[in-house]
Design an enzyme around this catalytic site. Sequence first.
Site, PDB file in Angstrom:
ATOM      1  CD  GLU A   1       8.926 -12.445  -7.658  1.00  0.00           C
ATOM      2  OE1 GLU A   1       8.274 -12.178  -6.645  1.00  0.00           O
ATOM      3  OE2 GLU A   1      10.146 -12.239  -7.746  1.00  0.00           O
TER       4      GLU A   1
ATOM      5  CD1 TRP B   1      -1.091  -5.844  -3.191  1.00  0.00           C
ATOM      6  CD2 TRP B   1      -1.356  -6.783  -1.180  1.00  0.00           C
ATOM      7  NE1 TRP B   1      -0.727  -7.168  -3.288  1.00  0.00           N
ATOM      8  CE2 TRP B   1      -0.887  -7.764  -2.082  1.00  0.00           C
ATOM      9  CE3 TRP B   1      -1.593  -7.148   0.138  1.00  0.00           C
ATOM     10  CZ2 TRP B   1      -0.644  -9.083  -1.694  1.00  0.00           C
ATOM     11  CZ3 TRP B   1      -1.365  -8.463   0.538  1.00  0.00           C
ATOM     12  CH2 TRP B   1      -0.893  -9.404  -0.385  1.00  0.00           C
TER      13      TRP B   1
ATOM     14  CE  LYS C   1      13.660 -11.442  -8.954  1.00  0.00           C
ATOM     15  NZ  LYS C   1      13.330 -11.831  -7.586  1.00  0.00           N
TER      16      LYS C   1
ATOM     17  CG  ASN D   1       0.739   0.366   4.576  1.00  0.00           C
ATOM     18  OD1 ASN D   1       0.379  -0.776   4.326  1.00  0.00           O
ATOM     19  ND2 ASN D   1       2.020   0.716   4.561  1.00  0.00           N
ATOM     20  N   GLY D   2      -1.670  -1.360   6.424  1.00  0.00           N
ATOM     21  CA  GLY D   2      -1.451  -2.314   7.497  1.00  0.00           C
ATOM     22  C   GLY D   2      -2.677  -3.158   7.758  1.00  0.00           C
TER      23      GLY D   2
ATOM     24  CB  CYS E   1      -0.957   0.066   1.177  1.00  0.00           C
ATOM     25  SG  CYS E   1      -1.986  -1.370   1.430  1.00  0.00           S
TER      26      CYS E   1
ATOM     27  NE  ARG F   1       5.632   2.369  -0.060  1.00  0.00           N
ATOM     28  CZ  ARG F   1       5.806   2.070   1.218  1.00  0.00           C
ATOM     29  NH1 ARG F   1       5.010   1.214   1.805  1.00  0.00           N
ATOM     30  NH2 ARG F   1       6.777   2.616   1.909  1.00  0.00           N
TER      31      ARG F   1
ATOM     32  CE  LYS G   1      11.048  -3.379  -4.808  1.00  0.00           C
ATOM     33  NZ  LYS G   1      11.793  -4.388  -5.575  1.00  0.00           N
TER      34      LYS G   1
ATOM     35  CD  GLU H   1      15.890 -14.114  -6.843  1.00  0.00           C
ATOM     36  OE1 GLU H   1      15.688 -12.982  -7.324  1.00  0.00           O
ATOM     37  OE2 GLU H   1      15.285 -14.530  -5.826  1.00  0.00           O
TER      38      GLU H   1
ATOM     39  CG  HIS I   1      16.710 -37.649  -2.100  1.00  0.00           C
ATOM     40  ND1 HIS I   1      16.835 -38.813  -1.367  1.00  0.00           N
ATOM     41  CD2 HIS I   1      17.973 -37.255  -2.398  1.00  0.00           C
ATOM     42  CE1 HIS I   1      18.106 -39.094  -1.209  1.00  0.00           C
ATOM     43  NE2 HIS I   1      18.824 -38.170  -1.828  1.00  0.00           N
TER      44      HIS I   1
END
Length: 608
Positions: A487, A74, A484, A98-99, A2, A27, A603, A480, A503
């Site tokens: 997302e 968000w 990437k 925000n929160g 947010c 964000r 973000k 990573e 395994h």
Amino acid sequence: MCGIIGILGKNPVAPQLLDSLKRLEYRGYDSAGVATLENGVLVRRRAEGKLRNLEAVLAREPLQGRIGIGHTRWATHGAPTEVNAHPHASDGVAVVHNGIIENFRELRVELEARGVVFSTQTDTEVVAHLVGQQMKAGKSPVEAVGNILPRLRGAFALAFVFEGNDDLLIGARKGSPLAVGYGEGEMYLGSDAIALAPFTSAVAYLEEGDWAILDRQSVEIRDEAGLVVHRPVIQSTASAFLVDKGNHRHFMLKEIYEQPEVVARTTAHYLDMANGKVRLPADLPFDWAKLPRISIAACGTAYLAGLTAKYWFERFARIQVDIDIASEFRYRETPMVPGGLMIVVSQSGETADTLASLRYAKENGQHVLAVVNVPTSTIARESHIVMPTLGGPEIGVASTKAFTCQLAVLASLAIAAGKGRGFIDEADEDRLVRAMMEAPRYINEALKLEGHIAQIAKSLSKAPNVLYLGRGTSYPIALEGALKLKELSYIHAEGYAAGELKHGPIALVDEAMPVVVIAPYDRIYEKTVSNMQEVAARGGQIILVTDEKGAEHAGIDSIATIVLPDLPSTITPLVYAVPVQLIAYHTAVEMGTDVDQPRNLAKSVTVE
């Protein structure tokens, strides 16, 4: 997560609110809105989706108020609809938040018992009604906010405007960042200095529990106990950064290409290149040789930077390193050896779980060192030592240059630890420092492979699932790469230590399964080749990321090989990060997804 902006201005503030919200797009958000006072009356404009939708609403129905608040939301409570978009309003007060208000359900039940009718599914509407009820009972806006803040549990940053009060803006923070900006006859509130950069460079950061009462000439800051306090005004450097895409199609691609420059800037800060030594602050509050152990806590890509650092610290400094996902560490109640070092890694410096881990570590007698990109952030302010990454603002939600700058800082720390503990001598330090100095050049060489990688991405974009494999420090890079790809392109991808293939994951391998193998020609290269042979025997489509020697000795047919230069093993994670970033980027472009703002992601994750 947010973004918040509040402005007490001389002219209509709606265009400024919109401009600041655009700067906070990085964000992550799914709706947006603004509220101003028009002739003393609260008026709101809100829209679902991207800011262009809100911009269209404002073009059709412009606002002229000289005071206002804005928000990019968000969704946490309630769907991302116009009804649930902020600002929320009730009984002469509008609020952006925000929160998460953790006790909103019990507060809502209490309010409904008093006859309050709710129009949204959000936790934020509770805040508006609580303040509104106080004002209906005769309290002033300042008294009303002061009375309700102690009732809120959770993490929040809040900004309020009040009907009939053209010269009053109130902000509050607990767990989520909020800054006050000082202008000439104007005052501002913002989630970070980037939002305030067009208006002022004079910024004060509210501390935990602070709330601020602003008019156009001044601000009064009170702490959680209601006492008036002073917070230092600093000169922010946010306006020095050009937050635009330049000639690139997306912010993410621009930030990938900035890596040679920002890694060079970061290494230059921590390395004495003339003398081949690591240059850390002289007043470190601990002795490397006496540290009993190191702990690392972080989230997402920052966690993978920490996982890479575990290999470096254990190899160079021969010290035990515990690495934790911060959201797990904060609740595990792990015992900590007094006098240990906790390293927390966060791009924003506001990550809620990492901040909670930091506080737990401090309570348990740890030295806390923060690796952050925002040296004025909460994590930086609450740590004993701050090691800034100097990457500049990162707008793309998927971390790229922040990751490689984190690696550069952590590698420098690991070399210093090795020297301080006597496991590497001056010649070793000189060799490792000179390897670090070469990283920007090798990253630049990796960027020249973009065209080849873009062609590989065309076939990868058709795959429903992708595996990534690596050993040693290539294992975090495999993780990573998978993160990437997930997302950005929404393709299901998983990263594994190559030795774990047999395994379980090998059951997934067939002719339709691309397998990206991160395999520089190092001391464990032959082990990774054995895993590639297992994939090849089952028809898996191998995409090999290696160097010239690795390509020469692979002996396995791959559908594609990405050949990087031969380079020192210490810096392979920094360089090999580039092709996995480009693979994910171009696959997402091929699939037409929103590269800079992937769905459902933010973000800066400032709530749990």
